[in-house]
Design a protein around this motif. Structure first.
Motif, PDB file in Angstrom:
ATOM      1  N   ARG A  17       0.856  -1.187   0.000  1.00 19.77           N
ATOM      2  CA  ARG A  17       0.000   0.000   0.000  1.00 19.77           C
ATOM      3  C   ARG A  17       0.894   1.239   0.000  1.00 19.77           C
ATOM      4  O   ARG A  17       2.035   1.195   0.469  1.00 19.77           O
ATOM      5  N   GLY A  18       0.352   2.354  -0.482  1.00 12.24           N
ATOM      6  CA  GLY A  18       1.159   3.557  -0.583  1.00 12.24           C
ATOM      7  C   GLY A  18       1.159   4.408   0.670  1.00 12.24           C
ATOM      8  O   GLY A  18       2.200   4.873   1.118  1.00 12.24           O
ATOM      9  N   ALA A  19      -0.027   4.637   1.251  1.00  9.78           N
ATOM     10  CA  ALA A  19      -0.139   5.529   2.402  1.00  9.78           C
ATOM     11  C   ALA A  19       0.388   4.873   3.669  1.00  9.78           C
ATOM     12  O   ALA A  19       0.293   3.653   3.844  1.00  9.78           O
ATOM     13  N   GLN A  20       0.908   5.696   4.558  1.00 14.18           N
ATOM     14  CA  GLN A  20       1.403   5.216   5.853  1.00 14.18           C
ATOM     15  C   GLN A  20       0.320   5.272   6.920  1.00 14.18           C
ATOM     16  O   GLN A  20       0.465   4.687   7.989  1.00 14.18           O
ATOM     17  N   SER A  21      -0.778   6.005   6.648  1.00 10.45           N
ATOM     18  CA  SER A  21      -1.788   6.262   7.671  1.00 10.45           C
ATOM     19  C   SER A  21      -3.183   6.207   7.070  1.00 10.45           C
ATOM     20  O   SER A  21      -3.352   6.072   5.855  1.00 10.45           O
ATOM     21  N   GLU A  82      -6.893   1.306  -6.378  1.00 13.16           N
ATOM     22  CA  GLU A  82      -6.066   0.298  -5.723  1.00 13.16           C
ATOM     23  C   GLU A  82      -4.589   0.426  -6.083  1.00 13.16           C
ATOM     24  O   GLU A  82      -3.741  -0.152  -5.407  1.00 13.16           O
ATOM     25  N   HIS A  83      -4.265   1.163  -7.116  1.00 12.09           N
ATOM     26  CA  HIS A  83      -2.855   1.352  -7.458  1.00 12.09           C
ATOM     27  C   HIS A  83      -2.073   1.934  -6.285  1.00 12.09           C
ATOM     28  O   HIS A  83      -0.894   1.647  -6.115  1.00 12.09           O
ATOM     29  N   GLY A  84      -2.702   2.786  -5.494  1.00 12.12           N
ATOM     30  CA  GLY A  84      -2.079   3.290  -4.272  1.00 12.12           C
ATOM     31  C   GLY A  84      -0.953   4.268  -4.467  1.00 12.12           C
ATOM     32  O   GLY A  84      -0.100   4.415  -3.575  1.00 12.12           O
ATOM     33  N   CYS A  85      -0.913   4.983  -5.588  1.00 15.21           N
ATOM     34  CA  CYS A  85       0.153   5.964  -5.812  1.00 15.21           C
ATOM     35  C   CYS A  85       0.107   7.021  -4.711  1.00 15.21           C
ATOM     36  O   CYS A  85      -0.911   7.670  -4.501  1.00 15.21           O
ATOM     37  N   ILE A  86       1.202   7.199  -4.027  1.00 18.24           N
ATOM     38  CA  ILE A  86       1.212   8.075  -2.864  1.00 18.24           C
ATOM     39  C   ILE A  86       1.003   9.532  -3.251  1.00 18.24           C
ATOM     40  O   ILE A  86       0.485  10.332  -2.455  1.00 18.24           O
ATOM     41  N   TYR A  87       1.348   9.909  -4.467  1.00 19.07           N
ATOM     42  CA  TYR A  87       1.254  11.291  -4.906  1.00 19.07           C
ATOM     43  C   TYR A  87      -0.095  11.624  -5.540  1.00 19.07           C
ATOM     44  O   TYR A  87      -0.301  12.753  -6.007  1.00 19.07           O
ATOM     45  N   CYS A  88      -1.031  10.688  -5.598  1.00 21.88           N
ATOM     46  CA  CYS A  88      -2.256  10.863  -6.385  1.00 21.88           C
ATOM     47  C   CYS A  88      -3.064  12.086  -5.939  1.00 21.88           C
ATOM     48  O   CYS A  88      -3.493  12.176  -4.782  1.00 21.88           O
ATOM     49  N   PHE A  89      -3.284  13.016  -6.866  1.00 19.53           N
ATOM     50  CA  PHE A  89      -4.024  14.240  -6.550  1.00 19.53           C
ATOM     51  C   PHE A  89      -5.503  13.966  -6.294  1.00 19.53           C
ATOM     52  O   PHE A  89      -6.229  14.835  -5.799  1.00 19.53           O
ATOM     53  N   ALA A  90      -5.994  12.753  -6.643  1.00 20.10           N
ATOM     54  CA  ALA A  90      -7.407  12.425  -6.454  1.00 20.10           C
ATOM     55  C   ALA A  90      -7.718  11.959  -5.029  1.00 20.10           C
ATOM     56  O   ALA A  90      -8.888  11.804  -4.680  1.00 20.10           O
ATOM     57  N   ARG A  91      -6.717  11.732  -4.218  1.00 24.50           N
ATOM     58  CA  ARG A  91      -6.962  11.233  -2.865  1.00 24.50           C
ATOM     59  C   ARG A  91      -7.962  12.089  -2.074  1.00 24.50           C
ATOM     60  O   ARG A  91      -8.843  11.549  -1.409  1.00 24.50           O
ATOM     61  N   PRO A  92      -7.869  13.423  -2.114  1.00 23.19           N
ATOM     62  CA  PRO A  92      -8.816  14.227  -1.329  1.00 23.19           C
ATOM     63  C   PRO A  92     -10.276  14.014  -1.706  1.00 23.19           C
ATOM     64  O   PRO A  92     -11.172  14.280  -0.906  1.00 23.19           O
ATOM     65  N   MET A 208       6.627   3.904  -4.538  1.00 25.24           N
ATOM     66  CA  MET A 208       5.811   5.091  -4.754  1.00 25.24           C
ATOM     67  C   MET A 208       4.444   4.756  -5.353  1.00 25.24           C
ATOM     68  O   MET A 208       3.459   5.451  -5.120  1.00 25.24           O
ATOM     69  N   GLU A 209       4.391   3.672  -6.150  1.00 24.38           N
ATOM     70  CA  GLU A 209       3.173   3.241  -6.841  1.00 24.38           C
ATOM     71  C   GLU A 209       3.019   1.729  -6.631  1.00 24.38           C
ATOM     72  O   GLU A 209       3.221   0.942  -7.549  1.00 24.38           O
ATOM     73  N   PRO A 210       2.687   1.304  -5.419  1.00 20.89           N
ATOM     74  CA  PRO A 210       2.872  -0.091  -5.025  1.00 20.89           C
ATOM     75  C   PRO A 210       2.128  -1.143  -5.842  1.00 20.89           C
ATOM     76  O   PRO A 210       2.591  -2.269  -5.949  1.00 20.89           O
ATOM     77  N   MET A 267       4.084  18.584 -13.099  1.00 21.96           N
ATOM     78  CA  MET A 267       4.862  18.663 -11.867  1.00 21.96           C
ATOM     79  C   MET A 267       4.060  18.059 -10.710  1.00 21.96           C
ATOM     80  O   MET A 267       2.822  18.084 -10.718  1.00 21.96           O
ATOM     81  N   LEU A 268       4.740  17.511  -9.743  1.00 23.64           N
ATOM     82  CA  LEU A 268       4.083  16.946  -8.559  1.00 23.64           C
ATOM     83  C   LEU A 268       3.163  17.975  -7.924  1.00 23.64           C
ATOM     84  O   LEU A 268       3.550  19.120  -7.691  1.00 23.64           O
ATOM     85  N   ARG A 269       1.917  17.549  -7.644  1.00 28.19           N
ATOM     86  CA  ARG A 269       0.925  18.402  -6.995  1.00 28.19           C
ATOM     87  C   ARG A 269       0.559  17.790  -5.643  1.00 28.19           C
ATOM     88  O   ARG A 269       0.324  16.584  -5.550  1.00 28.19           O
ATOM     89  N   LEU A 270       0.478  18.623  -4.625  1.00 25.25           N
ATOM     90  CA  LEU A 270       0.176  18.131  -3.276  1.00 25.25           C
ATOM     91  C   LEU A 270      -1.024  18.871  -2.672  1.00 25.25           C
ATOM     92  O   LEU A 270      -0.905  19.552  -1.652  1.00 25.25           O
ATOM     93  N   PRO A 271      -2.220  18.727  -3.258  1.00 31.07           N
ATOM     94  CA  PRO A 271      -3.385  19.413  -2.697  1.00 31.07           C
ATOM     95  C   PRO A 271      -3.878  18.764  -1.403  1.00 31.07           C
ATOM     96  O   PRO A 271      -3.793  17.552  -1.228  1.00 31.07           O
TER      97      PRO A 271
END
Length: 362
Positions: A17-21, A82-92, A208-210, A267-271
């Motif tokens: 999994r990508g996220a730690q929490s 399920e890809h679990g990319c840690i940088y995914c801007f869609a997480r929010p 990064m993309e588990p 570029m990496l986005r962190l919203p």
């Protein structure tokens, strides 16, 4: 640590999994944190498994007016990825469902199995006018659960029957399953695909993309699409400053050699919640680079982790952002890669006869 402090989630429980929490979403009233029950004995807690529920969609086509993207409509077969990319801007976006943008986003998925039928109804509307339909703009249409649900494939069948243009973005090699549909559509100028390759480093990709296929496998998918006559571009999205930006030239070369004819980058986005999730990942997997990565990002966003301003959020500003853009331009020019794929045709659009139409009886 007091008995009320959040407990770290054991690595074995979040394997691959990508996220730690899994902190509460911003709209939840109650705080969901793991705490010790106060007893001396160890607690056995289950691993995070993928759990899929279904949703009955009321609409299929999502409209947007963003000046930062080249499409005005899209279809999202799944919520969460399920890809679990840690940088995914869609997480929010998972917070709107009452879920955590952390581990919930990659383990509590929502499938929309009826969306193909709704899409057909919307395409038959008298006022509808065709334009490229985008897939993969929020979560990946070819994430692992698509293998059994086939929602994306069913939507493609509808678009094929209507001669409707489609543009797909994915990291999933499962798209090769649908080459029978995509090759026919591409032959008519109705389909093209973007394959996202963030790094050629298999180890970094795995961290990064588990649950994304390794970089070499994605390059093979570019080759399969190209050989089937489907125009394909490589997308280095995102570029992570001080972590993957040194790979620009090598990655574009590998993609060109595989058959890509165009390239793009973001570029990496962190919203919102993505920023703390990504910073936790950096500390866990690349602690030696963490400070440098965040310093570069803040330099490009006016001192903030992220700036959502139109025209700037995808590329950033400042010296480092300009340098990366310049390197891309030079590499693409040298390799003969275009900035965009050929435009998709709209003039072939024609709703097929529906079941029950009188002419369908003959």
């Amino acid at each position: 640590m007091s008995e009320h402090d959040p407990l770290p989630i054991d690595t074995n429980r979040r394997r691959a999994r990508g996220a730690q929490s899994n902190h509460s979403g911003r709209f939840e009233r109650l705080v969901r944190e793991e705490t010790h029950d106060g007893w001396d004995g160890p607690e056995d807690r289950a691993a995070f498994r993928t759990f899929v529920t279904t949703e009955r969609p009321r609409s299929a086509i999502t409209r947007n007016t963003s000046p930062d993207v080249p499409f005005d409509r899209s279809v999202n077969p799944y919520r969460g990825c399920e890809h679990g990319c840690i940088y995914c801007f869609a997480r929010p976006s998972h917070a709107y469902l009452g879920f955590s943008p952390g581990l919930d986003f990659e383990t509590r998925l929502i499938a929309r199995p009826g969306i193909a039928k709704v899409l057909e109804q919307e395409l038959r509307a008298r006022r509808y006018r065709p334009a490229p339909m985008a897939f993969g703009t929020n979560t990946d249409p070819y994430q692992p659960v698509e293998k059994t649900h086939e929602i994306t494939r069913n939507c493609l069948k509808v678009l094929r029957d209507f001669n409707h243009p489609v543009a797909i973005v994915t990291k999933g090699t499962l798209i090769e399953r649908d080459l029978d549909i995509l090759s026919d559509m591409a032959a008519k100028g109705l389909a093209h695909v973007g394959i996202s390759v963030t790094t050629l480093d298999a180890g970094l990709s795995r961290a990064m993309e588990p649950r994304v296929p390794p970089p070499a496998r994605r390059l093979a998918t570019i080759s399969a699409l190209a050989q089937a006559g489907v125009p394909v571009r490589v997308m280095m999205a995102p570029v992570v400053p001080a972590l993957t930006d040194h790979e620009i030239e090598g990655l574009l070369t590998a993609a060109r050699d595989a058959g890509a004819t165009a390239a793009s980058w973001i570029m990496l986005r962190l919203p919102r919640e993505v920023s703390p999730l990504f910073q936790d990942w950096l500390q866990a997997h690349r602690p030696d680079r963490a400070a440098r990565v965040m310093a570069r990002l803040r330099e490009m966003h006016g001192g903030q982790d992220y700036s959502p301003d139109w025209g700037k959020r995808m590329r950033g500003e400042g010296h480092h952002a300009q340098m990366i853009a310049h390197r891309f331009r030079l590499a693409m020019r040298r390799l003969g890669l275009s900035e965009a794929l050929p435009p998709l045709r709209r003039d072939l659009f024609a709703p097929p006869l529906a079941c029950g139409d009188q002419l369908a009886l003959f």
